[in-house]
Scaffold this motif. Structure first.
Motif, short mmCIF file in Angstrom:
data_model
loop_
_atom_site.label_atom_id
_atom_site.label_comp_id
_atom_site.label_asym_id
_atom_site.label_seq_id
_atom_site.Cartn_x
_atom_site.Cartn_y
_atom_site.Cartn_z
N ILE A 282 0.84 -1.25 -0.13
CA ILE A 282 -0.02 -0.03 0.13
C ILE A 282 1.01 1.39 -0.01
CG2 ILE A 282 -1.78 1.16 1.22
CD1 ILE A 282 -2.87 -1.35 2.25
N GLY A 283 1.81 1.24 0.68
CA GLY A 283 3.02 2.39 0.96
C GLY A 283 3.45 2.59 -0.48
N MET A 284 3.83 1.52 -1.28
CA MET A 284 4.34 1.65 -2.67
C MET A 284 3.26 2.30 -3.65
SD MET A 284 5.48 -1.59 -4.84
CE MET A 284 4.03 -2.21 -5.12
N VAL A 285 2.11 1.74 -3.72
CA VAL A 285 1.18 2.33 -4.70
C VAL A 285 0.69 3.52 -4.50
CG1 VAL A 285 0.37 -0.13 -5.29
CG2 VAL A 285 -1.06 1.12 -3.66
N ILE A 286 0.79 4.23 -3.37
CA ILE A 286 0.47 5.46 -2.94
C ILE A 286 1.66 6.28 -3.07
CG2 ILE A 286 -1.86 4.71 -1.69
CD1 ILE A 286 -0.41 5.60 0.89
N GLY A 287 2.74 5.97 -3.38
CA GLY A 287 3.75 7.07 -3.33
C GLY A 287 4.55 7.13 -2.14
N LEU A 288 4.37 6.28 -1.16
CA LEU A 288 4.95 6.66 0.45
C LEU A 288 6.41 5.89 0.35
CD1 LEU A 288 2.09 6.69 3.02
CD2 LEU A 288 3.53 8.73 1.93
N LEU A 289 6.31 4.71 -0.66
CA LEU A 289 7.72 3.85 -0.61
C LEU A 289 8.06 3.59 -2.13
CD1 LEU A 289 6.50 1.30 1.96
CD2 LEU A 289 8.12 3.05 2.26
N PRO A 290 9.31 3.42 -2.13
CA PRO A 290 9.52 2.81 -3.73
C PRO A 290 8.96 1.63 -4.38
CG PRO A 290 11.56 3.25 -2.41
CD PRO A 290 10.49 3.29 -1.38
#
Length: 373
Positions: free
Chosen positions: A329-337
């Motif tokens: 989820i962090g990846m798809v909302i731009g919070l993680l690479p």
């Protein structure tokens, strides 16, 4: 004198009296949502992947049920054998593995294609649970750095083999599972601080050895708009899809980012973006609430396990679920690479589904036997 039927109750009947039905209900709810969401995500694909996903989930549920029938202490005895087998399979991938999209991650045995890297998540959880179950009582003063070399190697060896495939996302999950179990093994605070420093230095040293596309993903995480049509395309299109869902979403099958195939890997890594576009902020809250309930239920199993092996195994499996959800989820909302981590029970993939259901079966196994001698 006739035997007392109540006293003749089978051990399995006693065990299943404590079956964690709430855990099963949460898993089945997420699975049903996952199949429904995949049926929309695959509308523009050549094959309706939700059908095969349904079969995989059915097989996974049967396997999970079978796992609950075996006392989890038997897995304690088999942990190191399973770990060794997985290491052999990971080496075989490097020699005999099948290339898919520039990566060698798959083994073919007869008609079955599978990813041994998925099995590594379970093997590390089992091996570290076995290690700490045998060793923790001797470390009442807490683990120092030297005492952690063995458990760190248990997680590091398969992670390095997976990174060679290359599969950065799965390698990170394997390391995260190991880190979670180590964290719960009563590590001294000074050692934790030192490990944090080692992790930072290690990341700096590893970065130059990453594949060019992996480096690009890290760079575009910092500024995805700098190459929105190139390396930043995945992250940019994902955030557009999530944002366009607004409060209530566009409705099932109405997601334009999905249907027009602007969203890449929409049935695997970016399946949450499909859900967000079509069901909006409210739908996302519902799904996140279900995952929160799943992780907290797993934590409850870990906290109430009757023995050390069951406790550390449940901790590792809880970590596997948590880190999958948090990173995806962090990846798809731009919070993680963007590192290529699937969303449990939502993303398409037979190997992933089987491993997640096996983990759920092990969690249920530990939870069922907390009141049984």
């Amino acid at each position: 004198m006739a035997p007392d039927v109540s006293l003749a109750a089978t051990p399995h009947r006693r065990v299943f009296a404590h079956f964690p039905w709430h855990l099963a209900l949460i898993v089945l709810s997420i699975s049903a949502i996952g199949i429904w969401n995949l049926s929309s995500a695959s509308r523009s694909a050549h094959a309706p992947v939700w059908i095969s996903q349904t079969w995989w989930m059915g097989a996974g549920a049967v396997l999970a049920l079978a796992i609950t029938l075996v006392d989890h202490r038997a897995f304690h005895r088999m942990a190191w054998v399973f770990y060794a087998v997985v290491l052999v399979l990971l080496v075989l991938v490097m020699v005999k593995g099948r290339y898919v999209m520039g990566a060698r991650r798959w083994l073919t045995i007869g008609p079955v294609n599978f990813q041994p890297s998925e099995l590594a998540k379970l093997s590390v959880a089992l091996a570290l649970a076995s290690f700490f179950a045998s060793d923790t009582e001797k470390r009442k003063d807490g683990y120092g750095l030297l005492r952690l070399i063995a458990p760190m190697l248990i997680a590091l060896v398969p992670a390095v083999l997976i990174l060679k495939q290359p599969d950065l996302g799965t390698a990170l999950i394997v390391l995260s599972v190991g880190f979670t179990q180590i964290l719960f093994a009563k590590v001294r605070w000074k050692t934790l601080a030192l490990l944090a420093g080692v992790a930072v230095v290690g990341s700096v040293l590893v970065y130059p050895h990453l594949k060019p596309y992996q480096k690009k993903r890290v760079e575009t995480f910092i500024n995805p708009e700098a190459d929105a049509l190139g390396a930043g395309y995945h992250a940019t299109q994902s955030m557009i899809a999530v944002g366009s869902g607004q409060g209530l979403g566009k409705g099932w099958g109405q997601g334009t980012q999905t249907y027009l195939s602007f969203l890449p890997e929409q049935h695997t890594d970016f399946i949450f973006s499909v859900w967000a576009e079509e069901h909006g902020f409210v739908g996302c809250l519902l799904l996140i609430a279900l995952y929160f309930a799943l992780v907290t239920s797993a934590m409850d199993v870990a906290g109430n396990a009757r023995d050390r092996f069951g406790h550390f195994l449940a901790v590792g499996l809880t970590g596997m679920l948590f880190w999958h959800v948090a990173i995806n989820i962090g990846m798809v909302i731009g919070l993680l690479p963007v590192v290529g981590v699937t969303l449990p029970l939502m993303s398409y993939g037979g190997s992933s589904v089987i491993v997640i259901y096996s983990g759920i079966g092990l969690l249920a196994n530990v939870g069922m036997r907390r009141f049984v001698n």
